[in-house]
Design an enzyme around this catalytic site. Structure first.
Site, PDB file in Angstrom:
ATOM      1  N   GLY A  35      60.577 -66.468  78.897  1.00 46.89           N
ATOM      2  CA  GLY A  35      59.316 -66.514  79.824  1.00 46.89           C
ATOM      3  C   GLY A  35      59.172 -65.164  80.461  1.00 46.89           C
ATOM      4  O   GLY A  35      57.974 -64.541  80.760  1.00 46.89           O
ATOM      5  N   HIS A  36      60.233 -64.343  80.555  1.00 50.09           N
ATOM      6  CA  HIS A  36      60.245 -62.912  81.460  1.00 50.09           C
ATOM      7  C   HIS A  36      60.624 -61.727  80.546  1.00 50.09           C
ATOM      8  O   HIS A  36      61.635 -61.410  80.527  1.00 50.09           O
ATOM      9  CB  HIS A  36      60.813 -63.162  82.622  1.00 50.09           C
ATOM     10  CG  HIS A  36      60.565 -61.981  83.705  1.00 50.09           C
ATOM     11  ND1 HIS A  36      61.092 -60.734  83.511  1.00 50.09           N
ATOM     12  CD2 HIS A  36      59.733 -62.021  84.929  1.00 50.09           C
ATOM     13  CE1 HIS A  36      60.720 -59.973  84.407  1.00 50.09           C
ATOM     14  NE2 HIS A  36      59.730 -60.737  85.233  1.00 50.09           N
TER      15      HIS A  36
END
Lengths: 148, 93
Positions: A35-36
């Protein structure tokens, strides 16, 4: 470093009474990086703060003979100077700036490849262990790290 | 040099959202000024640094919670300033 377990510190390099140096390696893979960020994995800034807080916490646990627990209460002047990604070894320095009544203030920084990644001033409240399991867990991990 | 009261009031104003002119000798730091525990920690840190002392806030809190000391003794501004003066004097400063 195990991000999902918030185990940010791999080993202690040195402890000299008022400061500690620890090492860790950003994991090669983690759901965090999915996600990051997609296609551009970066260690999140909040986890860099957590890493500096844990280095400070181990320092304060050691200074307090593992009798009380430091909890992160404040973060000041946090600066994130460079991106850092999976698989990177880091060195974390934490120094006690002030030994207060029931709290302490530390200055911490993370370096990778000789370059400063981030730094911050942290305030930690130091309290009695709220649960015996926590005290035992901290002392157990402290022994693994060679601190307890 | 400014009085301890003025120095502490300046510190509170710098480390909270309380306006300096609202801080009076009879102000209770928590009840009247609304300082919360986190802001109070920052204030204590600033007082520790400014006066070169270690404010025994844990012991004070324990005394108040145990009922062995009234909160006003430590947390009303004029009394807080007096306690700080005592700590400075005890330190030899």
């Amino acid at each position: 470093m195990k991000l999902e377990y918030f185990q940010m510190i791999d080993r202690v390099v040195s402890f000299d009474g008022e400061s500690i140096v620890v090492e860790s390696t950003i994991p090669d893979a983690s759901p965090v990086f999915e996600g990051h960020f997609p296609g551009y994995p970066l260690m999140p800034g909040v986890l860099l703060v957590e890493t500096m807080a844990q280095a400070s916490g181990w320092l304060l646990l050691k200074l307090g003979n593992f009798e009380r627990m430091p909890f992160l209460m404040g973060v000041k002047e946090a600066k994130f100077r460079s991106f850092i990604g999976p698989g990177t070894p880091v060195t974390v320095h934490a120094q006690r700036l002030h030994d207060g009544s029931g709290y302490a203030v530390t200055k911490a920084r993370i370096e990778a490849n000789g370059k400063r990644i981030c730094d911050a001033e942290l305030t930690l409240r130091i309290m009695d262990f709220p649960a015996p399991e926590l005290a035992a867990a901290m002392r157990g991990r402290g022994q693994e790290l060679g601190l307890a | 040099m400014a009085s301890s009261f003025d120095r502490i009031a300046d510190i509170i104003a710098e480390n909270s959202e309380v306006e300096r002119d609202k801080i009076l000798p009879d102000s209770h730091v928590i009840n009247d000024l609304g300082i919360d525990s986190l802001d109070f920690l920052d204030i204590v840190f600033a007082i520790d640094k400014a006066f070169g002392i270690k404010v025994p806030v844990e012991a004070w809190t324990q005394e108040v919670n145990a009922g062995t000391a009234p909160a006003e003794q430590y947390f009303v501004m004029k009394n807080l300033a007096a306690r700080i003066d005592e700590l400075v004097a005890a330190k030899g400063g």
